[in-house]
Design an enzyme around this catalytic site. Structure first.
Site, PDB file in Angstrom:
ATOM      1  N   VAL A 131       1.093  -1.089   0.082  1.00  6.80           N
ATOM      2  CA  VAL A 131       0.059   0.151  -0.002  1.00  6.80           C
ATOM      3  C   VAL A 131       1.188   1.201  -0.013  1.00  6.80           C
ATOM      4  O   VAL A 131       1.795   1.476   0.635  1.00  6.80           O
ATOM      5  CB  VAL A 131      -0.907   0.121   1.059  1.00  6.80           C
ATOM      6  N   ILE A 135       5.725   5.048   0.656  1.00  6.22           N
ATOM      7  CA  ILE A 135       5.341   5.563   1.822  1.00  6.22           C
ATOM      8  C   ILE A 135       5.355   4.733   2.943  1.00  6.22           C
ATOM      9  O   ILE A 135       4.443   3.540   2.917  1.00  6.22           O
ATOM     10  CB  ILE A 135       3.783   6.378   1.675  1.00  6.22           C
ATOM     11  N   GLU A 189      -0.895  -1.630 -12.926  1.00  7.04           N
ATOM     12  CA  GLU A 189      -0.603  -3.284 -13.073  1.00  7.04           C
ATOM     13  C   GLU A 189      -0.768  -3.713 -14.452  1.00  7.04           C
ATOM     14  O   GLU A 189      -0.912  -3.130 -15.309  1.00  7.04           O
ATOM     15  CB  GLU A 189      -2.095  -3.662 -12.358  1.00  7.04           C
ATOM     16  N   LYS A 204      -6.202  -2.178  -1.480  1.00  3.47           N
ATOM     17  CA  LYS A 204      -5.454  -1.430  -0.463  1.00  3.47           C
ATOM     18  C   LYS A 204      -6.259  -0.926   0.728  1.00  3.47           C
ATOM     19  O   LYS A 204      -5.776  -1.055   1.873  1.00  3.47           O
ATOM     20  CB  LYS A 204      -4.663  -0.177  -1.255  1.00  3.47           C
TER      21      LYS A 204
END
Ligand code: NAP
Ligand code: HSE
Length: 438
Positions: A131, A135, A189, A204
């Site tokens: 996810v 980050i 993707e 996510k």
């Protein structure tokens, strides 16, 4: 330096190449990186040109060879898709090997089963890259924010769609054009429908919801609206009204008090949403992602950074590898350090009916420019208990008018019933757009 820690890679595409690049260029990084050794790599096609040069002696087309290699201590799954990825993760766990994966599709659907297997085998499965790309959000939710009662998680968590929406808003480009760019940059993707249809964002938010609220939700029950129907007109009208259009993924606890006895009701959804220009999420552009977490007592905290691409995602994968390598060096028990992914300690969470979700709405109607039409729309909304914040007529021409309505916060069942009745008016040609509004 002691013995090297063997790393096996399942996949050498965008993310795998980024990971291999870090592992093979350890100079100047944390000293522990130089203790990692890439010992085996599985790909589909040995002849495919690669973005990183790896010795051909360590590549194979058989992922089982990677898992079975006694020198491999940590298996890194960056091949994508549900199968064979899920089975290979389970096999690695059975073989007593810790796993690092970027695969949100597998974790959103099979995370509980995988966590339980890892827990009983005494190994780690770390998922920081699944996810938000680079980050750090998984470990903060699991650990740093663990003492909070989380109320809501709101994320821009798909880099491809944020890149597309940014280009539509700033350069007036059409989404099909920009999607090709996002694919070339390695953000999308392998089936880009996962991005533009909102499926990746749903995977996510299911993962974030599990960590935030301490219990899994049924991924297949999350209402999802992607961006493939977004018209440049809506992006333009949103801008004139002081908003940016963003694909938001949201999960929030429905009961905000402490009356929860057994099952915690959660409202979760993915929808293109108008975000006011002054809101921190409105300034998140391009491939960047951001996750706004609201909790008690912390208040609001936002995590921001690059949400996709080889380098940022590899940064998160290698961080997980280093975590496992560091803990294994200390000889600590994985179970003691990974409590929030342990299925045994999770509570029951249940998604509320999508019609019961409460939020603001943006609706655009294509209508005849005839007297009374705005009044009729207002009356129908009013009859259904939908309060209108603003109603504006744009682009009046011979062919008709565009009427944009922003509602106050209302449950989605009332909106649905109103729109069905408005659509039946003879003056209404179409309900051309329906999005959320923060
Ligand atoms: P990708 O570029 O398509 O790479 C996939 C790799 O896996 C390729 O090297 C492919 O081999 C290999 N592979 C696929 N199926 C295989 C099989 N059955 N046996 C052996 N090798 C197989 O994908 P990616 O973009 O790196 O994404 C990988 C994972 O990371 C996905 O779960 C994705 O959702 C996740 N992720 C991606 C990003 C991103 O920005 N791209 C960010 C965060 C998370 P060949 O090269 O020979 O075809
Ligand atoms: N396709 C994903 C995205 C990759 O665009 O966000 C990162 O998970």
């Amino acid at each position: 330096m002691g013995q090297k820690i063997g790393i096996g890679l399942l996949g050498l595409g965008t993310v795998g190449s980024g990971v291999a690049n870090i592992l093979m260029n350890s100079e100047g990084r944390h000293p522990l990186v130089s203790e990692l050794e890439l010992v085996s790599i599985a790909v589909r096609d040995l002849e495919r040109p690669r973005k990183v040069e790896v010795p051909s002696s360590i590549t194979t087309t058989n992922p089982q060879v990677v898992i079975d290699n006694p020198a491999v201590q940590i298996v890194v799954e960056v091949m994508g898709g549900i199968e064979p990825a899920r089975t290979l993760i389970m096999k690695a766990i059975s073989a007593g090997k810790s796993v690092v994966t970027a695969n949100k599709a597998v974790i959103a659907r099979h995370g509980k089963e995988i966590a339980a297997a890892a827990n009983s085998a005494g190994v780690y499965v770390l998922i920081e890259a699944a996810v938000g790309g680079g980050i750090p959000i998984i470990e903060p939710l699991k650990q740093s924010l663990g003492g909070n009662q989380i109320q809501k998680v709101t994320g821009i968590i798909n880099g491809t769609t944020n890149y597309i929406l940014t280009k539509m808003a700033k350069e007036g480009m059409r989404y099909e054009q920009v999607l090709k760019e996002a694919q070339a940059l390695g953000y999308a993707e392998s089936d880009p429908a996962a991005d533009v249809d909102g499926l990746d964002a749903a995977d996510k938010i299911a993962i974030l919801s599990g960590l935030a609220f301490g219990g899994s939700i049924e991924r297949s029950d999350i209402p999802i609206q992607g961006i493939s129907d977004i018209d440049n007109r809506d992006v333009g009208y949103a801008s004139q009204l002081g908003y940016e259009v963003k694909l938001l993924a949201v999960a929030e606890r429905v009961l905000k008090d402490n009356r929860i006895k057994t099952t915690l009701p959660i409202a979760a959804w993915v929808q293109p949403t108008l975000v006011p220009n002054e809101h921190p999420l409105a300034g998140v552009h391009g491939v960047n992602n951001a996750i706004l977490v609201e909790g008690d007592p912390i208040g609001e905290v936002m995590f921001y950074g690059p949400g996709a691409g080889a380098g940022p995602t590899a940064s998160a994968v290698v961080a997980d590898i280093l975590n496992i390598a560091g803990i294994n060096k200390l000889g600590s028990s994985p179970r003691a350090l990974d409590p929030l992914l342990a299925a045994s300690s999770w509570r029951e969470c249940q998604l509320v009916d999508p019609h019961a979700i409460v939020k603001r709405n943006y609706v655009r109607f294509k209508a005849q420019d005839s007297p009374g039409v705005i009044g009729k729309i207002g009356t129908i909304f009013g009859n259904h208990g939908v309060s209108i914040e603003s109603i504006i007529q744009f682009d009046t021409s011979k062919t008709g008018a565009e009427i944009v309505v922003i509602t106050h916060t209302v449950n989605q069942g009332k909106i649905k019933n109103s729109l069905e009745e408005i659509q039946a008016l003879s003056e209404i040609k179409a309900v051309s757009a329906h999005m959320g509004c923060l």
